[in-house]
Scaffold this motif. Sequence first.
Motif, PDB file in Angstrom:
ATOM      1  N   GLY A  86       0.808  -1.213   0.000  1.00 44.45           N
ATOM      2  CA  GLY A  86       0.000   0.000   0.000  1.00 44.45           C
ATOM      3  C   GLY A  86       0.836   1.255   0.000  1.00 44.45           C
ATOM      4  N   ALA A  87       0.177   2.370   0.276  1.00 42.01           N
ATOM      5  CA  ALA A  87       0.794   3.691   0.160  1.00 42.01           C
ATOM      6  C   ALA A  87       1.814   3.990   1.256  1.00 42.01           C
ATOM      7  N   PHE A  88       1.645   3.412   2.431  1.00 45.59           N
ATOM      8  CA  PHE A  88       2.603   3.645   3.510  1.00 45.59           C
ATOM      9  C   PHE A  88       3.876   2.833   3.261  1.00 45.59           C
ATOM     10  N   HIS A  89       4.954   3.254   3.887  1.00 48.64           N
ATOM     11  CA  HIS A  89       6.151   2.406   3.896  1.00 48.64           C
ATOM     12  C   HIS A  89       5.836   1.165   4.727  1.00 48.64           C
ATOM     13  N   SER A  90       5.147   1.397   5.873  1.00 45.42           N
ATOM     14  CA  SER A  90       4.683   0.291   6.724  1.00 45.42           C
ATOM     15  C   SER A  90       3.655   0.819   7.707  1.00 45.42           C
ATOM     16  N   PHE A  91       2.835  -0.099   8.244  1.00 45.65           N
ATOM     17  CA  PHE A  91       2.018   0.231   9.407  1.00 45.65           C
ATOM     18  C   PHE A  91       1.652  -1.020  10.159  1.00 45.65           C
ATOM     19  N   THR A  92       1.435  -0.815  11.461  1.00 43.42           N
ATOM     20  CA  THR A  92       0.931  -1.853  12.359  1.00 43.42           C
ATOM     21  C   THR A  92      -0.202  -1.231  13.151  1.00 43.42           C
ATOM     22  N   ALA A 111       0.774   2.558  14.461  1.00 37.72           N
ATOM     23  CA  ALA A 111       2.146   3.004  14.211  1.00 37.72           C
ATOM     24  C   ALA A 111       2.406   2.882  12.721  1.00 37.72           C
ATOM     25  N   TYR A 112       2.875   3.962  12.116  1.00 36.78           N
ATOM     26  CA  TYR A 112       3.107   3.902  10.684  1.00 36.78           C
ATOM     27  C   TYR A 112       4.367   4.662  10.305  1.00 36.78           C
ATOM     28  N   GLN A 113       4.858   4.327   9.130  1.00 42.57           N
ATOM     29  CA  GLN A 113       5.981   5.054   8.555  1.00 42.57           C
ATOM     30  C   GLN A 113       5.578   5.459   7.146  1.00 42.57           C
ATOM     31  N   SER A 114       5.670   6.741   6.886  1.00 42.53           N
ATOM     32  CA  SER A 114       5.323   7.263   5.564  1.00 42.53           C
ATOM     33  C   SER A 114       6.403   6.908   4.555  1.00 42.53           C
ATOM     34  N   PRO A 115       6.014   6.850   3.277  1.00 43.50           N
ATOM     35  CA  PRO A 115       7.024   6.629   2.235  1.00 43.50           C
ATOM     36  C   PRO A 115       7.769   7.935   1.959  1.00 43.50           C
ATOM     37  N   LEU A 116       8.728   7.898   1.093  1.00 42.39           N
ATOM     38  CA  LEU A 116       9.413   9.060   0.538  1.00 42.39           C
ATOM     39  C   LEU A 116      10.339   9.793   1.514  1.00 42.39           C
ATOM     40  N   LEU A 128      -0.642  14.517   7.547  1.00 40.87           N
ATOM     41  CA  LEU A 128      -0.983  13.095   7.527  1.00 40.87           C
ATOM     42  C   LEU A 128      -1.285  12.528   8.914  1.00 40.87           C
ATOM     43  N   GLU A 129      -0.489  12.878   9.915  1.00 44.28           N
ATOM     44  CA  GLU A 129      -0.740  12.339  11.255  1.00 44.28           C
ATOM     45  C   GLU A 129      -2.109  12.784  11.778  1.00 44.28           C
ATOM     46  N   LYS A 130      -2.456  14.056  11.574  1.00 46.44           N
ATOM     47  CA  LYS A 130      -3.781  14.552  12.000  1.00 46.44           C
ATOM     48  C   LYS A 130      -4.896  13.838  11.230  1.00 46.44           C
ATOM     49  N   TYR A 131      -4.679  13.640   9.944  1.00 44.25           N
ATOM     50  CA  TYR A 131      -5.670  12.958   9.114  1.00 44.25           C
ATOM     51  C   TYR A 131      -5.895  11.526   9.613  1.00 44.25           C
ATOM     52  N   MET A 132      -4.815  10.801   9.876  1.00 47.85           N
ATOM     53  CA  MET A 132      -4.931   9.417  10.336  1.00 47.85           C
ATOM     54  C   MET A 132      -5.574   9.349  11.713  1.00 47.85           C
ATOM     55  N   GLU A 133      -5.223  10.282  12.599  1.00 48.02           N
ATOM     56  CA  GLU A 133      -5.842  10.313  13.926  1.00 48.02           C
ATOM     57  C   GLU A 133      -7.348  10.556  13.807  1.00 48.02           C
TER      58      GLU A 133
END
Length: 159
Positions: A86-92, A111-116, A128-133
């Motif tokens: 998916g779009a994230f580098h990773s998430f759990t 817990a996530y890590q954005s790409p790029l 992004l963090e506010k959006y995900m929250e």
Amino acid sequence: MPLINHRIFIKAPVHICFDLARNVDVHTRTTSKTDEKAVAGVTEGWMEEGDEVTWEATHFGIRQRLTARITEMDWPHRFVDVMVKGAFHSFTHTHEFFEEAGGTMMVDTFAYQSPLGPLGLMADRLFLEKYMESFIKLRALELKKMAENEKDSEVNSES
């Protein structure tokens, strides 16, 4: 790596909250603002350990896909899903359910890590963090409504 923790008290038994949280059909109803649909893997009903689902949704005006796998399941207290594509580098995403007087405390830890690299870090700080929250909180509120209504239906059917 951003870490989002959200807690919400639900006036419903722990098993109802747990089963609603791992139900693909419920997930689509609680994420209607992003028009999420399960398009591959488990596309309806309950997810179990080892199951995968591919979600298609619109975020930031872009239609995208994300595949997640349930890597841990301890019914009805805890399950963990991780992104496999998916779009994230990773998430759990860890979902926990604690029985309390009068209901259940549901805890989401995301817990996530954005790409790029540095651009992803900037996106985290800017939006992004506010959006995900907000996404996690909204889904939890919708799940709370469903669980409390289901609990009431369960009580009424026993009368």
